[in-house]
Design a protein around this motif. Sequence first.
Motif, PDB file in Angstrom:
ATOM      1  N   ALA A   1       0.836  -1.207   0.000  1.00  0.00           N
ATOM      2  CA  ALA A   1       0.000   0.000   0.000  1.00  0.00           C
ATOM      3  C   ALA A   1       0.868   1.253   0.000  1.00  0.00           C
ATOM      4  CB  ALA A   1      -0.915  -0.006   1.226  1.00  0.00           C
ATOM      5  N   SER A   2       0.234   2.354  -0.345  1.00  0.00           N
ATOM      6  CA  SER A   2       0.942   3.631  -0.333  1.00  0.00           C
ATOM      7  C   SER A   2       1.176   4.078   1.112  1.00  0.00           C
ATOM      8  CB  SER A   2       0.123   4.693  -1.065  1.00  0.00           C
ATOM      9  OG  SER A   2      -1.036   5.017  -0.325  1.00  0.00           O
ATOM     10  N   GLU A   3       2.114   4.978   1.282  1.00  0.00           N
ATOM     11  CA  GLU A   3       2.419   5.503   2.619  1.00  0.00           C
ATOM     12  C   GLU A   3       1.185   6.170   3.219  1.00  0.00           C
ATOM     13  OE1 GLU A   3       5.455   8.665   4.749  1.00  0.00           O
ATOM     14  OE2 GLU A   3       5.927   7.895   2.759  1.00  0.00           O
ATOM     15  N   GLN A   4       0.440   6.890   2.406  1.00  0.00           N
ATOM     16  CA  GLN A   4      -0.764   7.581   2.881  1.00  0.00           C
ATOM     17  C   GLN A   4      -1.804   6.584   3.385  1.00  0.00           C
ATOM     18  OE1 GLN A   4      -2.634   9.935  -0.116  1.00  0.00           O
ATOM     19  NE2 GLN A   4      -3.854  11.087   1.340  1.00  0.00           N
ATOM     20  N   ASP A   5      -1.985   5.461   2.691  1.00  0.00           N
ATOM     21  CA  ASP A   5      -2.924   4.438   3.138  1.00  0.00           C
ATOM     22  C   ASP A   5      -2.460   3.786   4.439  1.00  0.00           C
ATOM     23  OD1 ASP A   5      -4.717   4.800   1.075  1.00  0.00           O
ATOM     24  OD2 ASP A   5      -3.850   3.212  -0.170  1.00  0.00           O
ATOM     25  N   CYS A   6      -1.161   3.595   4.570  1.00  0.00           N
ATOM     26  CA  CYS A   6      -0.617   2.944   5.765  1.00  0.00           C
ATOM     27  C   CYS A   6      -0.752   3.830   7.005  1.00  0.00           C
ATOM     28  CB  CYS A   6       0.846   2.583   5.557  1.00  0.00           C
ATOM     29  SG  CYS A   6       1.098   1.271   4.356  1.00  0.00           S
ATOM     30  N   MET A   7      -0.758   5.133   6.824  1.00  0.00           N
ATOM     31  CA  MET A   7      -0.837   6.056   7.963  1.00  0.00           C
ATOM     32  C   MET A   7      -2.083   5.801   8.810  1.00  0.00           C
ATOM     33  SD  MET A   7       1.876   7.910   7.865  1.00  0.00           S
ATOM     34  CE  MET A   7       1.565   9.354   8.825  1.00  0.00           C
TER      35      MET A   7
END
Length: 73
Positions: free
Chosen positions: A57-63
């Motif tokens: 997943a993207s970093e934004q989704d992982c946040m």
Amino acid sequence: MLGLLINEMEQKEIEYLLKRELEELLMDLEDNRIDHMVKRAMRERYRTLFQLLRRVASEQDCMKYIPKRRENP
């Protein structure tokens, strides 16, 4: 170390499954009826699944799924 070749559709499906499982675990961790030992195993599973999510997943989704620090260990 293992390698895995997947296409974009498979990557999105893995991401979806991991997110749903992490959400379920978060809900269950809030449940006061669940035993402390079971919650400890659930937290370990959460960490493992989160590490897998970070790979697809993207970093934004992982946040959204970053494990929160517990006040009482």
